[in-house]
Scaffold this active site. Sequence first.
Site, PDB file in Angstrom:
ATOM      1  N   ASP A  31      89.308  54.183  38.715  1.00  0.00           N
ATOM      2  CA  ASP A  31      88.457  54.430  37.544  1.00  0.00           C
ATOM      3  C   ASP A  31      87.527  55.581  37.881  1.00  0.00           C
ATOM      4  O   ASP A  31      87.397  55.956  39.053  1.00  0.00           O
ATOM      5  CB  ASP A  31      87.653  53.168  37.174  1.00  0.00           C
ATOM      6  CG  ASP A  31      87.287  53.155  35.692  1.00  0.00           C
ATOM      7  OD1 ASP A  31      86.533  54.055  35.250  1.00  0.00           O
ATOM      8  OD2 ASP A  31      87.776  52.278  34.960  1.00  0.00           O
ATOM      9  N   LEU A  50      91.664  60.844  35.704  1.00  0.00           N
ATOM     10  CA  LEU A  50      93.106  60.998  35.433  1.00  0.00           C
ATOM     11  C   LEU A  50      93.503  62.438  35.131  1.00  0.00           C
ATOM     12  O   LEU A  50      94.684  62.773  35.133  1.00  0.00           O
ATOM     13  CB  LEU A  50      93.527  60.114  34.257  1.00  0.00           C
ATOM     14  CG  LEU A  50      93.546  58.611  34.498  1.00  0.00           C
ATOM     15  CD1 LEU A  50      94.136  57.908  33.291  1.00  0.00           C
ATOM     16  CD2 LEU A  50      94.327  58.256  35.751  1.00  0.00           C
ATOM     17  N   HIS A 111      96.914  50.321  16.668  1.00  0.00           N
ATOM     18  CA  HIS A 111      96.515  51.370  15.716  1.00  0.00           C
ATOM     19  C   HIS A 111      97.634  52.392  15.472  1.00  0.00           C
ATOM     20  O   HIS A 111      97.528  53.188  14.547  1.00  0.00           O
ATOM     21  CB  HIS A 111      95.230  52.054  16.188  1.00  0.00           C
ATOM     22  CG  HIS A 111      94.031  51.151  16.042  1.00  0.00           C
ATOM     23  ND1 HIS A 111      93.506  50.812  14.823  1.00  0.00           N
ATOM     24  CD2 HIS A 111      93.295  50.488  16.963  1.00  0.00           C
ATOM     25  CE1 HIS A 111      92.475  49.990  14.985  1.00  0.00           C
ATOM     26  NE2 HIS A 111      92.330  49.777  16.283  1.00  0.00           N
ATOM     27  N   TYR A 133      92.792  58.864  17.746  1.00  0.00           N
ATOM     28  CA  TYR A 133      93.012  57.927  18.856  1.00  0.00           C
ATOM     29  C   TYR A 133      94.434  57.358  18.782  1.00  0.00           C
ATOM     30  O   TYR A 133      95.162  57.328  19.783  1.00  0.00           O
ATOM     31  CB  TYR A 133      91.965  56.805  18.767  1.00  0.00           C
ATOM     32  CG  TYR A 133      92.287  55.578  19.572  1.00  0.00           C
ATOM     33  CD1 TYR A 133      92.123  55.572  20.956  1.00  0.00           C
ATOM     34  CD2 TYR A 133      92.761  54.417  18.948  1.00  0.00           C
ATOM     35  CE1 TYR A 133      92.426  54.435  21.703  1.00  0.00           C
ATOM     36  CE2 TYR A 133      93.061  53.285  19.681  1.00  0.00           C
ATOM     37  CZ  TYR A 133      92.897  53.301  21.053  1.00  0.00           C
ATOM     38  OH  TYR A 133      93.206  52.182  21.788  1.00  0.00           O
ATOM     39  N   LYS A 137      97.952  57.519  21.187  1.00  0.00           N
ATOM     40  CA  LYS A 137      98.734  56.369  21.667  1.00  0.00           C
ATOM     41  C   LYS A 137     100.209  56.509  21.264  1.00  0.00           C
ATOM     42  O   LYS A 137     101.100  56.117  22.018  1.00  0.00           O
ATOM     43  CB  LYS A 137      98.132  55.063  21.137  1.00  0.00           C
ATOM     44  CG  LYS A 137      96.752  54.758  21.705  1.00  0.00           C
ATOM     45  CD  LYS A 137      96.824  54.479  23.204  1.00  0.00           C
ATOM     46  CE  LYS A 137      95.501  54.166  23.834  1.00  0.00           C
ATOM     47  NZ  LYS A 137      95.598  53.885  25.271  1.00  0.00           N
ATOM     48  N   ARG A 171      89.717  40.103  10.497  1.00  0.00           N
ATOM     49  CA  ARG A 171      91.032  40.606  10.892  1.00  0.00           C
ATOM     50  C   ARG A 171      91.484  40.067  12.244  1.00  0.00           C
ATOM     51  O   ARG A 171      92.665  40.047  12.551  1.00  0.00           O
ATOM     52  CB  ARG A 171      91.096  42.136  10.841  1.00  0.00           C
ATOM     53  CG  ARG A 171      90.136  42.843  11.723  1.00  0.00           C
ATOM     54  CD  ARG A 171      90.076  44.324  11.383  1.00  0.00           C
ATOM     55  NE  ARG A 171      91.268  45.025  11.822  1.00  0.00           N
ATOM     56  CZ  ARG A 171      91.469  45.458  13.077  1.00  0.00           C
ATOM     57  NH1 ARG A 171      90.554  45.222  14.019  1.00  0.00           N
ATOM     58  NH2 ARG A 171      92.549  46.110  13.387  1.00  0.00           N
TER      59      ARG A 171
HETATM   60  C1  15L Z   1      91.757  49.360  19.847  1.00  0.00           C
HETATM   61  O1  15L Z   1      92.837  49.865  20.130  1.00  0.00           O
HETATM   62  C2  15L Z   1      90.491  49.899  20.397  1.00  0.00           C
HETATM   63  O2  15L Z   1      90.652  50.554  21.630  1.00  0.00           O
HETATM   64  C3  15L Z   1      89.439  48.832  20.557  1.00  0.00           C
HETATM   65  O3  15L Z   1      88.210  49.483  20.765  1.00  0.00           O
HETATM   66  C4  15L Z   1      89.346  47.860  19.364  1.00  0.00           C
HETATM   67  O4  15L Z   1      88.613  48.411  18.363  1.00  0.00           O
HETATM   68  C5  15L Z   1      90.732  47.385  18.904  1.00  0.00           C
HETATM   69  O5  15L Z   1      91.698  48.394  18.889  1.00  0.00           O
HETATM   70  C6  15L Z   1      90.699  46.714  17.532  1.00  0.00           C
HETATM   71  O6  15L Z   1      91.207  47.263  16.542  1.00  0.00           O
HETATM   72  O7  15L Z   1      90.130  45.631  17.442  1.00  0.00           O
END
Ligand code: 15L
Length: 253
Positions: A31, A50, A111, A133, A137, A171
């Site tokens: 880290d 990284l 996401h 973000y 991914k 959710r």
């Molecule tokens: C994620 O992918 C995020 O990194 C995290 O911070 C959360 O917000 C999570 O999803 C989520 O949607 O609960």
Amino acid sequence: MTWLVTGSSGAIGRRLAADLAQRGLPLRLLDRTTPPTGLPDGAEFIEADLRDLGAVERAATGVRAIIHLAAASQEGPFATMVEHNITGTHHVLEAARRQRVPRVVLASSHHVTGLLPVGTAPDEQALAPDSFYAVSKVTGEALGRLYAHKSGLEVVAVRIGSYRTAPSEPRHRATWLSPGDATDLLHAAATRPLPERFLVVYGTSGNTERWWPAAGWDLLGYRPGDDAARHPATGVLTDRFTGGAFADHELPT
Ligand code: 15L
């Protein structure tokens, strides 16, 4: 042989490292910052970024599995996502290829399909990222598939839901991933034999009201022990999209 966990000082990383150490696994933790709560007994810690491929490659030496959690985990400027998430994931996969690490587990995110309306069941092709973000991914998954195909690495991308100690918003009835289930799933993703070199699975607890398929869970022998439905109700769902607030953010500049 050693396991390497990146992002080991974050919320998932700290708990995962403690659980894996308890299972007797030799750990190398990487880290940018030392964990605030100290290291599990016997774990080695490497302070590294990284973006430094040489450092990542050194950390991957003699490793049997990498669990790659390190990332900018919230929505942010596109350049930040490229620098930390896309380049970071590329460096992890490239280090694994050079050091012949057999298996890499990528922390992807639900996401990547966050712009699908609530109630839509995605298939693996139905990418609908809800943020920069999420685009990072999607790219991480694409890199994983590419490296699995071209370099002989085995790669499992886990689309992590909402990692929390307990569900805290409506959710989460669908999206919750408990810490104990996260450890079981990530451990299985790092160890179970795979029929093909690349696999994508959603990562939630066994929530009765979950939106996403359990495809791949049987293959990994993942049997979630938790269900958000066993926790107190969290209110009425108003989100239109499965990505919740991420789907509603303006694009950052
Ligand atoms: C994620 O992918 C995020 O990194 C995290 O911070 C959360 O917000 C999570 O999803 C989520 O949607 O609960």
